[in-house]
Design an enzyme around this catalytic site. Structure first.
Site, PDB file in Angstrom:
ATOM      1  N   CYS A  62       0.816  -1.223   0.000  1.00 18.64           N
ATOM      2  CA  CYS A  62       0.000   0.000   0.000  1.00 18.64           C
ATOM      3  C   CYS A  62       0.847   1.270   0.000  1.00 18.64           C
ATOM      4  O   CYS A  62       0.339   2.361  -0.222  1.00 18.64           O
ATOM      5  CB  CYS A  62      -0.935  -0.004   1.193  1.00 18.64           C
ATOM      6  SG  CYS A  62      -2.023  -1.427   1.210  1.00 18.64           S
ATOM      7  N   HIS A 104      -2.943   7.068   2.594  1.00 12.81           N
ATOM      8  CA  HIS A 104      -3.448   5.833   1.997  1.00 12.81           C
ATOM      9  C   HIS A 104      -4.837   5.539   2.587  1.00 12.81           C
ATOM     10  O   HIS A 104      -5.047   5.685   3.792  1.00 12.81           O
ATOM     11  CB  HIS A 104      -2.465   4.704   2.297  1.00 12.81           C
ATOM     12  CG  HIS A 104      -3.030   3.353   2.067  1.00 12.81           C
ATOM     13  ND1 HIS A 104      -3.648   3.000   0.891  1.00 12.81           N
ATOM     14  CD2 HIS A 104      -3.088   2.263   2.876  1.00 12.81           C
ATOM     15  CE1 HIS A 104      -4.050   1.749   0.979  1.00 12.81           C
ATOM     16  NE2 HIS A 104      -3.731   1.280   2.175  1.00 12.81           N
ATOM     17  N   ASN A 148     -10.025  -0.360   0.408  1.00 13.54           N
ATOM     18  CA  ASN A 148      -8.565  -0.214   0.350  1.00 13.54           C
ATOM     19  C   ASN A 148      -8.080  -0.737  -1.004  1.00 13.54           C
ATOM     20  O   ASN A 148      -8.121  -1.946  -1.246  1.00 13.54           O
ATOM     21  CB  ASN A 148      -7.965  -1.014   1.512  1.00 13.54           C
ATOM     22  CG  ASN A 148      -6.451  -0.959   1.564  1.00 13.54           C
ATOM     23  OD1 ASN A 148      -5.794  -0.588   0.593  1.00 13.54           O
ATOM     24  ND2 ASN A 148      -5.885  -1.356   2.682  1.00 13.54           N
TER      25      ASN A 148
HETATM   26  O1  UT7 Z   1      -3.505  -1.283   3.652  1.00 13.26           O
HETATM   27  C1  UT7 Z   1      -2.666  -1.849   4.606  1.00 13.26           C
HETATM   28  C2  UT7 Z   1      -3.011  -1.346   5.899  1.00 13.26           C
HETATM   29  N1  UT7 Z   1      -4.174  -2.033   6.394  1.00 13.26           N
HETATM   30  C3  UT7 Z   1      -4.769  -1.558   7.426  1.00 13.26           C
HETATM   31  O2  UT7 Z   1      -4.372  -0.532   7.881  1.00 13.26           O
HETATM   32  C4  UT7 Z   1      -5.878  -2.336   8.055  1.00 13.26           C
HETATM   33  C5  UT7 Z   1      -5.686  -2.258   9.529  1.00 13.26           C
HETATM   34  N2  UT7 Z   1      -6.679  -2.900  10.329  1.00 13.26           N
HETATM   35  C6  UT7 Z   1      -7.974  -2.483  10.405  1.00 13.26           C
HETATM   36  O3  UT7 Z   1      -8.405  -1.651   9.634  1.00 13.26           O
HETATM   37  C7  UT7 Z   1      -8.826  -3.016  11.508  1.00 13.26           C
HETATM   38  O4  UT7 Z   1      -8.029  -3.741  12.403  1.00 13.26           O
HETATM   39  C8  UT7 Z   1      -9.989  -3.936  11.066  1.00 13.26           C
HETATM   40  C9  UT7 Z   1     -11.012  -3.107  10.286  1.00 13.26           C
HETATM   41  C10 UT7 Z   1      -9.458  -5.044  10.225  1.00 13.26           C
HETATM   42  C11 UT7 Z   1     -10.684  -4.521  12.286  1.00 13.26           C
HETATM   43  O5  UT7 Z   1     -11.095  -3.494  13.125  1.00 13.26           O
HETATM   44  P1  UT7 Z   1     -10.858  -3.659  14.672  1.00 13.26           P
HETATM   45  O6  UT7 Z   1     -11.380  -2.452  15.320  1.00 13.26           O
HETATM   46  O7  UT7 Z   1      -9.408  -3.984  14.884  1.00 13.26           O
HETATM   47  O8  UT7 Z   1     -11.756  -4.872  14.979  1.00 13.26           O
HETATM   48  P2  UT7 Z   1     -11.928  -5.488  16.376  1.00 13.26           P
HETATM   49  O9  UT7 Z   1     -10.668  -6.131  16.775  1.00 13.26           O
HETATM   50  O10 UT7 Z   1     -12.504  -4.493  17.311  1.00 13.26           O
HETATM   51  O11 UT7 Z   1     -13.014  -6.569  16.097  1.00 13.26           O
HETATM   52  C12 UT7 Z   1     -12.636  -7.805  15.683  1.00 13.26           C
HETATM   53  C13 UT7 Z   1     -13.891  -8.643  15.910  1.00 13.26           C
HETATM   54  C14 UT7 Z   1     -13.575 -10.122  15.990  1.00 13.26           C
HETATM   55  O12 UT7 Z   1     -14.546 -10.741  16.781  1.00 13.26           O
HETATM   56  P3  UT7 Z   1     -14.225 -11.151  18.302  1.00 13.26           P
HETATM   57  O13 UT7 Z   1     -13.065 -12.085  18.216  1.00 13.26           O
HETATM   58  O14 UT7 Z   1     -13.900  -9.865  18.990  1.00 13.26           O
HETATM   59  O15 UT7 Z   1     -15.496 -11.784  18.757  1.00 13.26           O
HETATM   60  C15 UT7 Z   1     -13.781 -10.550  14.553  1.00 13.26           C
HETATM   61  O16 UT7 Z   1     -14.127 -11.905  14.462  1.00 13.26           O
HETATM   62  O17 UT7 Z   1     -14.729  -8.442  14.791  1.00 13.26           O
HETATM   63  C16 UT7 Z   1     -14.930  -9.676  14.125  1.00 13.26           C
HETATM   64  N3  UT7 Z   1     -14.925  -9.403  12.702  1.00 13.26           N
HETATM   65  C17 UT7 Z   1     -16.027  -9.157  11.990  1.00 13.26           C
HETATM   66  N4  UT7 Z   1     -17.322  -9.114  12.329  1.00 13.26           N
HETATM   67  C18 UT7 Z   1     -18.220  -8.820  11.373  1.00 13.26           C
HETATM   68  C19 UT7 Z   1     -13.854  -9.338  11.884  1.00 13.26           C
HETATM   69  N5  UT7 Z   1     -14.258  -9.049  10.634  1.00 13.26           N
HETATM   70  C20 UT7 Z   1     -15.604  -8.936  10.679  1.00 13.26           C
HETATM   71  C21 UT7 Z   1     -16.565  -8.655   9.711  1.00 13.26           C
HETATM   72  N6  UT7 Z   1     -17.866  -8.617  10.091  1.00 13.26           N
HETATM   73  N7  UT7 Z   1     -16.264  -8.424   8.411  1.00 13.26           N
END
Ligand code: UT7
Length: 330
Positions: free
Chosen positions: A115, A255, A285
């Site tokens: 990215c 980005h 993204n």
């Molecule tokens: O381009 C390269 C750079 N990339 C990035 O910068 C991406 C960086 N990461 C992120 O943008 C974020 O970490 C995410 C959007 C991927 C996730 O957001 P988050 O605030 O870190 O999520 P979270 O940890 O608060 O929530 C994760 C939870 C998990 O459930 P449990 O284990 O807490 O019960 C996942 O299983 O959300 C669950 N989850 C989803 N639920 C519904 C993960 N993906 C999904 C989904 N729909 N698509």
């Protein structure tokens, strides 16, 4: 002879097919509400089967060349930033773009920095122009991310999209252009965001296909933490290099990975309303394509005028980051 590096043309290409969050709900355990609240994304574009990094990059390049009034025959170099090239070994997608455009004088190579790729490539292009080695360089960022997403993995597939953007960088005698840059990497974080198989470490086999190792895997939380820290840090260092302050920036294009990362950077840098550009809600993204697509849209919206200060910051897999501070020639 030395020159200033001037961006004289810009363009983008987005595939027609729009994939909304609601459509994802039909085959994934996810919701429009989760995707919007955690990432800010509402929809993304998906390349048609015949579209690739090179075809989308070529379309974006044609738009950029037309705006610059530059004939492809006069290009000295084509750099294509992509992590989803048409062929994993060779030829480079930049070579396919060169052939499609008809740019026989141009050298062509791909640049792999995920990215951060477009920001890396733009800085590379500016070096050739500033030293006087080349006068006209085409920089492309193009990604067919949908081809390396695991559509059964809700933690990654909802976040990415396809598209391309391009700029033409030309030599100019008028002061301005690239004022400061930073290229960075922390290879110790390589496995936070990667595709396990398909390379020389783990070549394709029945086993790797069955284990779904030809799709990307991400430790989202750790990448998120890195991303929120790196954007403001790079902006501050770029400004310090140029003897300026973050508040002097007229347009910041980070980005487009996640609206929360963008909002956090704006907060930490204490930037004024309207300085940070965001379009992640419409495209997700798009990796190396996100910054040139955003630049094209910001310019179309009149967000940057001659003499103003533009900051670009890429970050992502590698881990990598790249920042560039430009005095816009217009
Ligand atoms: O381009 C390269 C750079 N990339 C990035 O910068 C991406 C960086 N990461 C992120 O943008 C974020 O970490 C995410 C959007 C991927 C996730 O957001 P988050 O605030 O870190 O999520 P979270 O940890 O608060 O929530 C994760 C939870 C998990 O459930 P449990 O284990 O807490 O019960 C996942 O299983 O959300 C669950 N989850 C989803 N639920 C519904 C993960 N993906 C999904 C989904 N729909 N698509």
């Amino acid at each position: 002879m030395t020159s200033y590096a001037r961006i004289t043309g810009w363009g983008k290409y987005l595939p027609e097919r729009v994939l909304s969050n609601t459509e994802l709900e039909a085959f994934l355990d996810t919701s429009d509400d989760w995707i919007r609240s955690r990432s800010g994304i509402a929809e993304r574009r998906i390349a048609a089967p015949e579209e690739t990094a090179a075809t989308m990059g070529t379309a974006a390049a044609r738009a950029a060349l037309a705006r610059a009034g530059v004939a492809p025959e006069t290009l000295d170099l084509i750099v294509c930033a992509t992590s989803t090239p048409d062929y994993y070994a060779y030829p480079a997608s930049a070579c396919l773009v060169q052939a499609a455009l008809g740019a026989p004088r141009a050298g062509a190579f791909d640049l792999s920095a995920a990215c951060s790729g477009f920001a890396y490539a733009l800085v590379v292009a500016a070096q050739f122009v500033q030293t006087g080695a080349y006068r006209r360089v085409l920089v492309v960022g193009a990604e067919a991310n949908s081809r390396i997403l695991d559509w059964q993995d809700r933690s990654t597939c909802v976040l990415f999209g396809d598209g391309a953007g391009a700029v033409v960088v030309e030599a100019s005698d008028a002061p301005g252009g690239l004022l400061a840059f930073e290229l960075g990497a922390d290879g110790s974080g390589g496995e936070l965001l990667y595709m396990p198989a398909g390379g020389s470490r783990r070549p394709a086999s029945r086993e790797t296909v069955e284990a779904r190792e030809h799709y990307i895997r991400m430790r989202g939380g750790e990448v998120f933490r890195f991303s929120t820290l790196i954007v403001p840090a790079v902006v501050e260092r770029l400004c310090a290099q140029a003897g300026l302050r973050p508040r002097d920036i007229d347009l910041l294009i980070p980005h487009q990975a996640n609206a929360r990362i963008i909002a956090s950077a704006a907060r930490r840098l204490d930037l004024q309303e309207g300085v940070v550009f965001q379009n992640v809600e419409r495209y997700g993204n798009t990796s190396a394509a996100s910054i040139p697509i955003a630049l094209d849209e910001a310019l179309a919206a009149g967000r940057l005028r001659p003499g103003q200060l533009l900051a670009l910051v890429g970050f992502g897999a590698g881990l990598t980051w790249a920042g560039a501070l430009w005095r816009w020639h217009g």
